[in-house]
Design an enzyme around this catalytic site. Structure first.
Site, short mmCIF file in Angstrom:
data_model
loop_
_atom_site.label_atom_id
_atom_site.label_comp_id
_atom_site.label_asym_id
_atom_site.label_seq_id
_atom_site.Cartn_x
_atom_site.Cartn_y
_atom_site.Cartn_z
N GLU A 45 -5.73 -8.02 -0.22
CA GLU A 45 -6.50 -7.81 1.01
C GLU A 45 -7.96 -7.56 0.68
OE1 GLU A 45 -5.03 -4.83 3.66
OE2 GLU A 45 -2.93 -5.49 3.50
N GLU B 284 0.77 -1.25 0.00
CA GLU B 284 0.00 0.00 0.00
C GLU B 284 0.81 1.30 0.00
OE1 GLU B 284 -2.91 -0.26 3.13
OE2 GLU B 284 -4.09 -1.75 2.03
#
Length: 348
Positions: A278, A166
């Site tokens: 995720e 991320e």
């Protein structure tokens, strides 16, 4: 007796032919399996550097999730913990723990993603620094990955190197692209075969992939073995916090499909491979389960696999966790076990 012998021979031929047809059918079905689904086994990335508030997953967790048919495990870790000094050696203890996990997974025919969970940042002298922004260089994170690749390149069950979890709020549009290219170049000097996972910009958002991460298609890999990684959650801000009720989060049955479509569309348009690292839902309202299942069905049909966030031994009562409690499955597990492999993607 001759006619009976002929009859028996004919029946045997029919039986063998039927058996071969059956075996070919099941072999064809087996070959239709694409990439596997699995879970994040978090814990090694927990805690501040210098504390013992972290830990690696256990073999009992591998056994549990394997028993459910889930065979891919994303292992988050902190760069600072694995390589305490920039350009220095990998920490022996941390490397040993990581290798033990990978080896135990290999014994069980399970696959592992090594995920540097650093958000394109590193702490230096107590201050968080964005990579390639004046203090920590792209070559320094590439040095870490080159050393990791040297240690794991011969492991048969490394599904991919997850270069960075991320990246967000980078100082320039192409900042993460530039860093990723340097890492790819260094890794390929020592490992030409292992897949490399490229997380997207803006928290790897699937919904905003085309807006924030389209430029990542310009990355070059001499081994032509890149996989692009998006993340998706179903609360209103897509953070995975789920702080409010289903109604307050403005959820609806197709919210997950709507959010991953931009990513899947981009993959098809650019002939790229994809992975969703995720996704997760809270355990406090059954209305979240159809959202998860619709999303996973859509990914499966489009040849994209993923790993649920999260499991691991240190979650306590975290509402997204699928770590068993007191020997009992979490409510999300029946939904996850419906999706074990993605379909083989069609040719674009």
């Amino acid at each position: 007796m001759g006619k009976y012998r002929l009859l028996n021979t004919t029946l045997s031929t029919i039986f063998v032919s039927a058996l071969l047809i059956t075996l070919n059918f099941f072999n064809a079905k087996a070959q239709q399996k694409g990439a596997p689904f699995g879970v994040n086994l978090a814990g090694a990335e927990f805690g501040k550097i210098g504390t013992d508030h972290y830990g690696y997953p256990t073999t009992s967790e591998l056994d549990y999730f394997k028993s459910k048919g889930l065979t891919l495990f994303r292992l988050p870790f902190k760069w600072e913990r694995l390589q305490p000094e920039l350009n220095g050696p990998l920490a022996a203890g941390e490397l040993k723990n990581m290798k033990v996990f990978v080896e135990e997974a290999a014994k069980r025919n399970l696959l592992v993603i090594l995920d540097m969970h650093n958000y394109a940042r590193r702490y230096v002298d107590g201050k968080e620094e964005i990579i390639n922004n004046g203090v920590v260089t792209a070559l320094q994170v590439a040095d870490a990955w080159k050393k990791i690749a040297l240690e794991f390149k011969d492991a048969k069950n490394i599904w991919a190197y997850g270069l960075m979890n991320e990246p967000y709020n980078m100082p320039a549009k192409t900042a993460w692209l530039d860093i990723a290219q340097v890492i790819i170049n260094e890794v390929r000097k020592v490992d030409a075969k292992t897949s490399i996972l490229i997380g997207g910009d803006f928290w790897s958002s699937a919904g905003r992939w085309q807006e924030m991460s389209d430029h990542l298609k310009e990355l070059k890999d001499p081994s032509n073995n890149l996989i692009f990684e998006a993340h998706v959650y179903f609360d209103e801000d897509a953070s995975g916090s789920y702080k409010r009720t289903y109604e307050e989060e403005k959820a609806y049955p197709n919210v997950g499909v709507d959010r991953v479509k931009p990513f899947v569309t981009w993959l098809k348009k650019n002939k790229k491979r994809g992975f969703v690292g995720e996704y997760g839902i809270p355990d406090n309202d059954d209305r979240w389960f159809p959202i998860l299942e619709k999303t996973l069905a859509y990914l499966k049909e489009n040849g994209v696999n993923g790993t649920y966030w999260a499991a691991g031994p240190r979650w306590g009562k975290y509402i997204l966790s699928v770590e068993p409690r007191e020997g009992k499955d979490r409510p999300q597990m029946p939904s996850l076990t419906k999706f074990l492999y993605a379909d083989i993607p069609t040719k674009h």
